[in-house]
Scaffold this motif. Sequence first.
Motif, short mmCIF file in Angstrom:
data_model
loop_
_atom_site.label_atom_id
_atom_site.label_comp_id
_atom_site.label_asym_id
_atom_site.label_seq_id
_atom_site.Cartn_x
_atom_site.Cartn_y
_atom_site.Cartn_z
N GLU A 92 5.53 3.35 -2.94
CA GLU A 92 4.15 3.87 -2.86
C GLU A 92 3.24 2.99 -2.00
OE1 GLU A 92 0.78 6.16 -5.45
OE2 GLU A 92 2.21 4.93 -6.56
N PRO A 93 3.37 1.66 -2.02
CA PRO A 93 2.54 0.86 -1.11
C PRO A 93 2.67 1.27 0.35
CG PRO A 93 3.51 -0.56 -2.76
CD PRO A 93 4.14 0.79 -2.95
N LEU A 94 3.85 1.76 0.76
CA LEU A 94 4.02 2.19 2.15
C LEU A 94 3.26 3.49 2.42
CD1 LEU A 94 7.79 1.31 2.74
CD2 LEU A 94 5.77 -0.17 2.73
N HIS A 95 3.20 4.37 1.42
CA HIS A 95 2.37 5.57 1.53
C HIS A 95 0.90 5.17 1.68
CE1 HIS A 95 5.15 8.96 0.56
NE2 HIS A 95 5.88 7.97 0.10
N ILE A 96 0.52 4.17 0.91
CA ILE A 96 -0.87 3.68 0.97
C ILE A 96 -1.17 3.10 2.34
CG2 ILE A 96 -2.45 1.94 0.03
CD1 ILE A 96 -0.95 2.33 -2.68
N ALA A 97 -0.22 2.34 2.88
CA ALA A 97 -0.40 1.75 4.22
C ALA A 97 -0.60 2.84 5.26
CB ALA A 97 0.81 0.88 4.58
N ASP A 98 0.21 3.90 5.21
CA ASP A 98 0.06 5.01 6.16
C ASP A 98 -1.30 5.69 6.00
OD1 ASP A 98 2.53 4.81 7.46
OD2 ASP A 98 3.55 6.09 6.01
N HIS A 99 -1.73 5.83 4.76
CA HIS A 99 -3.00 6.51 4.47
C HIS A 99 -4.17 5.77 5.12
CE1 HIS A 99 -5.62 9.02 1.86
NE2 HIS A 99 -6.40 7.95 1.84
N TYR A 100 -4.24 4.46 4.91
CA TYR A 100 -5.39 3.70 5.41
C TYR A 100 -5.24 3.37 6.90
CZ TYR A 100 -7.20 3.46 0.70
OH TYR A 100 -7.71 3.80 -0.53
N LYS A 101 -4.01 3.25 7.36
CA LYS A 101 -3.79 3.03 8.79
C LYS A 101 -4.32 4.22 9.59
CE LYS A 101 -1.78 0.82 12.32
NZ LYS A 101 -2.17 -0.54 12.75
N GLY A 102 -4.25 5.39 8.97
CA GLY A 102 -4.74 6.61 9.62
C GLY A 102 -6.24 6.79 9.52
N GLY A 103 -6.93 5.80 8.96
CA GLY A 103 -8.39 5.86 8.90
C GLY A 103 -8.94 6.59 7.69
N LYS A 104 -8.08 6.94 6.76
CA LYS A 104 -8.55 7.63 5.56
C LYS A 104 -9.03 6.64 4.51
CE LYS A 104 -5.34 11.56 5.95
NZ LYS A 104 -4.27 12.30 5.24
N LYS A 105 -9.58 7.17 3.41
CA LYS A 105 -9.95 6.36 2.25
C LYS A 105 -9.67 7.18 0.99
CE LYS A 105 -14.85 7.61 2.48
NZ LYS A 105 -16.23 7.09 2.50
N ASN B 251 4.53 -5.33 -7.57
CA ASN B 251 3.27 -5.12 -8.27
C ASN B 251 3.44 -4.08 -9.37
OD1 ASN B 251 2.02 -6.91 -6.49
ND2 ASN B 251 1.37 -5.27 -5.11
N ASP B 252 2.99 -4.40 -10.58
CA ASP B 252 3.05 -3.43 -11.68
C ASP B 252 2.29 -2.17 -11.31
OD1 ASP B 252 4.49 -5.28 -13.06
OD2 ASP B 252 3.11 -5.44 -14.77
N ASP B 253 1.10 -2.36 -10.77
CA ASP B 253 0.29 -1.23 -10.34
C ASP B 253 0.67 -0.89 -8.90
OD1 ASP B 253 -1.58 0.67 -9.71
OD2 ASP B 253 -3.34 -0.61 -10.06
N SER B 254 1.37 0.22 -8.73
CA SER B 254 1.82 0.59 -7.38
C SER B 254 0.66 1.00 -6.48
CB SER B 254 2.86 1.72 -7.46
OG SER B 254 2.39 2.81 -8.21
N CYS B 255 -0.54 1.12 -7.04
CA CYS B 255 -1.73 1.42 -6.23
C CYS B 255 -2.57 0.17 -5.95
CB CYS B 255 -2.61 2.46 -6.94
SG CYS B 255 -1.91 4.12 -6.95
N PHE B 256 -2.00 -1.00 -6.20
CA PHE B 256 -2.74 -2.25 -5.98
C PHE B 256 -3.35 -2.31 -4.58
CE2 PHE B 256 -2.86 -6.58 -4.27
CZ PHE B 256 -3.71 -7.20 -5.17
N TRP B 257 -2.54 -1.97 -3.56
CA TRP B 257 -3.03 -2.11 -2.19
C TRP B 257 -4.11 -1.09 -1.86
CZ3 TRP B 257 -2.43 -6.52 -0.08
CH2 TRP B 257 -1.31 -7.30 -0.39
N ALA B 258 -4.13 0.02 -2.56
CA ALA B 258 -5.23 0.98 -2.37
C ALA B 258 -6.54 0.37 -2.86
CB ALA B 258 -4.94 2.28 -3.13
#
Length: 267
Positions: free
Chosen positions: A106-119, A175-182
């Motif tokens: 999931e962190p890699l999905h998060i990376a793609d999301h924010y790399k694309g300028g989203k929030k 990371n226990d929370d897979s959304c930590f990087w978000a």
Amino acid sequence: METQERQHANQKKQVYSSFGKLNEIKKYMAYMEWYKGHSKTMGIGYYDSYKNKGNTYDNDAEGLKNKLSRYWQDTVEEVERKPQEEEAAMRTGFLFAGTNCRRMIEPLHIADHYKGGKKDYIKERPRHFVLLERWFNEDEEKKKAEREKKERENPQLRSESKPNSKAKNVASSLNDDSCFWAHVEEALILCNKQASNPNIEFEQYVLNNLEKFAVTPDIFLAQSSYMQWWNEYKKRVGNDYSSPLAKVMKRHTYTKYAEGVSVLADI
């Protein structure tokens, strides 16, 4: 009876097929573990390495991320289609692997999301990650209730010392929370919007995770997004700003975190 036997045989065949696919998926996860370790030796966590996509390993990781995500999306949908009793059994059998994959991928999905300028990633979070996390939490609550019941029946169990295995193994953890990087990315966005206002909510979130050894030491690597946030944040709030997390960061007590030493000990 013949119909029941045929159905039972089909169910067993499906189970064997499912576990066969899972074993194949474990090979992909082994590569992701290597990728995580390799990124760390390069002085950057795998989240930020993937986000920056500076070498061929990052592109390989993207292909595996897509395969793993599709597999778990299909598996979650298959679980939901099962009768309730079968669903619970299948969920238990796959939950450990699904949780590891969620925390890794999931962190890699998060990376793609924010790399694309989203929030606001969490609002658009893929459904299979949401369900895998929900099922994991339900399973943990069930185990906790069973443990507490045994302790009530045998109070001696409650007084026995329990070593903190999470502290001992934190260096190789996810990371226990897979959304930590978000949460980190949202803190970065907020940091750029609010001049000198402290982000108390995010600070407390980080402290809670550190206290429970629920985040990997990779977050403290010099090139990580978390350290990028901290370097920007301390400029915004000023040198005189003091808080429990600020003390951890300014005193560099986090340098021993990978050894299982609490960063909160000197606060």
